[in-house]
Design an enzyme around this catalytic site. Sequence first.
Site, PDB file in Angstrom:
ATOM      1  N   HIS A 451       0.834  -1.208   0.000  1.00 14.57           N
ATOM      2  CA  HIS A 451       0.000   0.000   0.000  1.00 14.57           C
ATOM      3  C   HIS A 451       0.868   1.257   0.000  1.00 14.57           C
ATOM      4  O   HIS A 451       0.703   2.145  -0.844  1.00 14.57           O
ATOM      5  CB  HIS A 451      -0.906  -0.043   1.235  1.00 14.57           C
ATOM      6  CG  HIS A 451      -1.684   1.213   1.507  1.00 14.57           C
ATOM      7  ND1 HIS A 451      -3.056   1.241   1.499  1.00 14.57           N
ATOM      8  CD2 HIS A 451      -1.298   2.478   1.822  1.00 14.57           C
ATOM      9  CE1 HIS A 451      -3.476   2.466   1.788  1.00 14.57           C
ATOM     10  NE2 HIS A 451      -2.417   3.231   1.993  1.00 14.57           N
ATOM     11  N   GLU A 452       1.790   1.337   0.949  1.00 11.25           N
ATOM     12  CA  GLU A 452       2.569   2.562   1.128  1.00 11.25           C
ATOM     13  C   GLU A 452       3.596   2.764   0.025  1.00 11.25           C
ATOM     14  O   GLU A 452       3.766   3.873  -0.488  1.00 11.25           O
ATOM     15  CB  GLU A 452       3.265   2.557   2.497  1.00 11.25           C
ATOM     16  CG  GLU A 452       2.318   2.517   3.682  1.00 11.25           C
ATOM     17  CD  GLU A 452       1.485   3.786   3.831  1.00 11.25           C
ATOM     18  OE1 GLU A 452       1.801   4.799   3.157  1.00 11.25           O
ATOM     19  OE2 GLU A 452       0.510   3.754   4.599  1.00 11.25           O
TER      20      GLU A 452
END
Length: 714
Positions: A451-452
């Site tokens: 995600h990041e």
Amino acid sequence: MRTEAVIACRSIDPCWYLQQDCNLTSTMSHTEQYLADLDPPYCSLNVGESFKQLTDKEKLYTHYVGLASWAGASIIQSQWTPEAQNLYKFLALTFSNDDGSCVDFSKLKKDAKSSDDDWNYATSYTAQVLGNLVNYKSFGFSKFIPRIKAPEFEAIVLASPNATTARPLWDQLKDYIYSVEPEAKMLIGDPNKGHVTNYYFGTECTTEKDVTTIQDQIQKLAEHHQIDVLNTRVEKHAEKKFTLHIASVDESEEDITFEMDGSQASLKIKFGDFKPELSKSIKALQKARDYAANVHQESAIDGYIKSFQTGDIQQHKDGSIHWVKDIGPVVESYIGFIETYVDPWGARAEWEGFTAIVNKELSSKYETLVHRASQLITCLPWGKDFEVDEFRKPDFTALEVVSFCTGGIPAGINIPLLRAPNEEVTFVHQDDLDLYNKWDSKAFELQVANHELLGHGSGKLFTQDSDGNLNFDKDKVRNPLTGEPITSWYLPGQTPGSVLGSVSSSMEECRAEAVALYLVSNREILSIFNYVDEEEIKDIQYITFLLMCRAGLRALEFYDPKAKKHLQAHMQGRMGITNHLIKNGIASVVKERDEQGSLINAYVKVNRDAVLNQGREVMGKLLVELQVLKATADAKGAKTFYTSLTDPMPEWDNELRQLVLLKKLPRKLFVQPNTLIEGPGPSSTGQGGEKVVLKEYELNAQGMIESYIDRRLI
């Protein structure tokens, strides 16, 4: 990470619902849903051992950046509600002595003649307000009220050593503290719908059209003024009469006029908002600079100081360039106006600041992922034209937070997936429970990394520079959703937040979450995390989708059906993904009823075969839509699509939402430590011999209260 109108408040008895002969499986009462959490779990950041390993110089740097961060706590409060600063002051005074130190809790309880329950209700409410910095949930944007009755709370106030100063604030605030009417004011959001915001205030209500018009005027002034909306608030005095308040230490004013709907409007540009807080932050940053590890940390701090002094966000961006260049620091930090979640229109940023120790052992786990990231993003479904021209490899590190000035510490690599003792795993069927418990933390870790790094780090924005040059070939690139040429893009100074508005933040979180689901089947990424066994690969894919869909169902807790408003950006995105998976036959919700037909439980079910065989393709279709709408600055298309994607399914609104509310879990509260200067002592800095110690606190409401009082924020 908001109206000054006087309203009639209705004081309620927060223990009323406990006295009723009612079935708790029935519809939750209006009052009950806003009660402060009962016995929330208190968690530690567990940073003590790592802090001991820092040099004296590193400890001092950590200490002063932490002070600079917390200097802005009242900025956060003033961005949320007009009452927040006084509410915080009232609670801090009630539980402190004349000299500002923390009270003797046992003595205060005895002097107030509080019962055990009343004392627990009062201290728990106080801890939750302090932890959020306001009486609205930072994760959920809804107000919460005390469980203790007003007379019993007043007895504690009157028994306080600071009763003389706390009592007037109590008299001023008590109706507001207990008020649950009008219902619209129980939510942070659009003031035109009756919600609360202090980004937009004044005698008139600011509209979305006003916000857009002011942004356009700032755009026109860009050549002569260094103004960015990130660190601003808007005051509306009358129709077509505004003041743009810019956070800075320097003070100045300038009046401009412009045409609005065929007649003249005025805008005062006023610097000096939050001057005392920023002055205090600058003073601490100047001290921190003395203990910086290298020139990049020094230059980053210089940029922050210049930005806070002048209000020029570009100075902060220049400082951030040096922050990015500070590769592999021992102590990591960041500070300023960063996230735009709280602004109803997604453009203005909330103050935050943190210091953390880099966990080198855990960080090394991600080095391979970082190294291969530029190749890994080439497999994303939107194609080369919609991918960033050059992927800038970040310094992706795991952090152990020492101090975080914010309304709520975010989950991520720096905050592990903690589960409170005896915490129920809701909405997961017994058949899945063992596998879920085995894999949820591992799946969460992989999800956050993807995600990041690959989610937020990927995807191109189509832009035009100040010379009129486009960063894409208008004649060749086609919109994959329509097959037509690209017709919209970002103009100079525009951002997704300023163009896409209220859907921007949540849509980006949804896009990043969807990237992580799309990539969970990527064998190269799985091998980086040492998942090579075929059965384990299947298990982690399955649980990743189950984890997401459970979150999507729980997102009903953060949706207000009357206001038709999502109260948390991440949860809105997770509901949207869950809706998408249900519509594509990958997930479903199974309801369990008793003999009378009443809903008593519900479970998220995910089709394992569908996940393994179709999950990537289904997520790819969603990703293309999200990325194209964002890349092309399609404000109308983004709002229409994302609203439809994230609207709860019709059958979710009533009894299922009530079940989710009844089963909601208290939000974890992190009892943060404080760093304190203990005076001269042995030092490796050669700069004064100051010695820093880390003070940690008991993991309960009293420990939480003491930690905030020790910060001396008032």
